[in-house]
Design an enzyme around this catalytic site. Structure first.
Site, PDB file in Angstrom:
ATOM      1  N   ARG A   1      44.057  28.218 -11.773  1.00  0.00           N
ATOM      2  CA  ARG A   1      44.750  29.510 -11.901  1.00  0.00           C
ATOM      3  C   ARG A   1      45.062  30.071 -10.517  1.00  0.00           C
ATOM      4  NH1 ARG A   1      41.665  34.493 -14.440  1.00  0.00           N
ATOM      5  NH2 ARG A   1      41.675  35.327 -12.328  1.00  0.00           N
TER       6      ARG A   1
ATOM      7  N   HIS B   1      44.117  39.179 -22.401  1.00  0.00           N
ATOM      8  CA  HIS B   1      44.114  37.830 -22.954  1.00  0.00           C
ATOM      9  C   HIS B   1      42.702  37.396 -23.289  1.00  0.00           C
ATOM     10  CE1 HIS B   1      43.582  37.316 -18.618  1.00  0.00           C
ATOM     11  NE2 HIS B   1      42.991  36.157 -18.866  1.00  0.00           N
TER      12      HIS B   1
ATOM     13  N   ASP C   1      42.555  40.411 -16.073  1.00  0.00           N
ATOM     14  CA  ASP C   1      41.851  39.746 -14.977  1.00  0.00           C
ATOM     15  C   ASP C   1      41.383  40.721 -13.900  1.00  0.00           C
ATOM     16  OD1 ASP C   1      41.920  37.155 -16.001  1.00  0.00           O
ATOM     17  OD2 ASP C   1      43.955  36.847 -15.278  1.00  0.00           O
TER      18      ASP C   1
ATOM     19  N   HIS D   1      40.205  40.581 -22.064  1.00  0.00           N
ATOM     20  CA  HIS D   1      40.120  41.210 -20.737  1.00  0.00           C
ATOM     21  C   HIS D   1      41.481  41.192 -20.045  1.00  0.00           C
ATOM     22  CE1 HIS D   1      39.897  36.946 -19.826  1.00  0.00           C
ATOM     23  NE2 HIS D   1      40.175  37.227 -18.563  1.00  0.00           N
TER      24      HIS D   1
HETATM   25  C1  SIN Z   1      41.382  33.276 -17.858  1.00  0.00           C
HETATM   26  O1  SIN Z   1      42.138  33.288 -16.895  1.00  0.00           O
HETATM   27  O2  SIN Z   1      40.821  34.288 -18.260  1.00  0.00           O
HETATM   28  C2  SIN Z   1      41.227  31.979 -18.619  1.00  0.00           C
HETATM   29  C3  SIN Z   1      42.323  31.822 -19.597  1.00  0.00           C
HETATM   30  C4  SIN Z   1      42.333  30.475 -20.233  1.00  0.00           C
HETATM   31  O3  SIN Z   1      41.573  29.584 -19.814  1.00  0.00           O
HETATM   32  O4  SIN Z   1      43.110  30.286 -21.165  1.00  0.00           O
END
Ligand code: SIN
Length: 293
Positions: free
Chosen positions: A284, A269, A122, A120
């Site tokens: 995050r 990612h 974000d 995805h």
């Molecule tokens: C995310 O922000 O999608 C999670 C990424 C992660 O935990 O590595």
């Protein structure tokens, strides 16, 4: 492979771009195509202007950059994010007490799911999806918990000219409903009456680099508008398969107190949840972006 792709050399020839040396940071690339570890920066302190210019350049050149051994308070993590713009508040995920812009990332033995397990970009369901995300992992499992990143410029550039012409001008619907409804119930988060939904170009132009990138993803994209549903499903499936091609990817092996900063406008990612029953956790900070065009 050679039968499918012909015998005319590699399917994708990476242009390394500006090769002039950096003066205030050291770059250690993960692959020629995406990802670099950055050395010589303390993210907990105010960053001098010249070094900040080089961090911007390193992000534009590598799409996702990593900093190891950082020791950040919540305020320092937020302050680093604010260097790049206004902070984004996640429409569904839990946040640290008193800090709505600090999203909690955590999976442990009792979790029904982990954040970001599918490919995805974000919150692409927002009308103005986030420009970038800065993930600080404080606790790592003994093994696993890597994050994979894919270069969506490279995936676009590898398309045939005929496919590029076909995709030009197409619009896709992105919806947060399936991704978010009920997802954080186990953490005591109440569902919202509605989640964001938006329409974005299938191919977007990056506002800083001017390069084109594929901007549809399995996490949020529902369909391409204006074409039959089965055609939309087939085209999306092909475009998703490009993000999943290791040719366009790097894979980051976390260590405690490492930071990853990725550009959601040209990167997808996926987080690996291969470490159950161990715990992986962090925070995050997400930077607001603009409407894709
Ligand atoms: C995310 O922000 O999608 C999670 C990424 C992660 O935990 O590595």
């Amino acid at each position: 492979m050679s039968v499918l792709r012909g015998n005319n050399g590699p399917r994708y020839r990476h242009d390394p771009g500006d090769q002039s040396p950096y003066e205030t940071i050291r770059i250690d690339k993960l692959t020629p195509i995406i990802g670099a570890e950055i050395h010589g920066v303390d993210l907990s302190a105010p960053i001098p202007n010249h070094q900040m210019t080089e961090i911007h350049r390193a992000l534009a050149d590598n799409l996702v950059i990593f900093f190891r051994d950082q020791h950040l308070t919540a305020e320092q993590h937020l302050a680093f994010g604010r260097n790049f713009g206004t902070l984004h508040i996640h429409p569904a995920a839990p946040h640290a007490p008193g800090h709505p812009e600090l999203m909690i990332i955590r999976a442990d033995k009792d979790s029904p799911r982990a954040n970001g397990e599918g490919w995805h970009s974000d919150v692409s369901c927002d009308t103005e999806p986030p420009m970038g995300s800065i993930l600080y992992i404080r606790q790592c499992p003994p093994h696993g918990g890597d994050t994979l990143f894919a270069n969506m410029y490279a995936a676009y550039e590898a398309l045939s000219d005929r496919m590029k012409a076909y995709l030009d001008g197409l619009i896709a619907e992105h919806d947060g409903e399936d991704a978010y409804r009920g997802t954080y119930k186990n953490l005591g988060v109440q569902d919202k009456p509605v989640y964001p939904r938006a329409e974005h170009p299938v191919i977007r132009t990056h506002p800083v680099t001017g390069r084109k990138a594929i901007y549809v993803n399995r996490g949020f994209t529902k369909r391409i508008l204006g074409i039959p549903r089965d055609e939309s499903a087939a085209i999306l499936s092909y475009l998703y398969s490009l993000a999943e091609d290791p040719l366009f990817q790097c894979r980051f092996r976390w260590t405690e107190n490492a930071v990853a900063f990725w550009d959601n406008r040209c990167v997808q990612h996926r987080a690996m949840w291969d470490y159950w029953p161990h715990t992986r956790s962090g925070f995050r900070v997400t930077i607001a972006g603009d409407k894709p065009w």
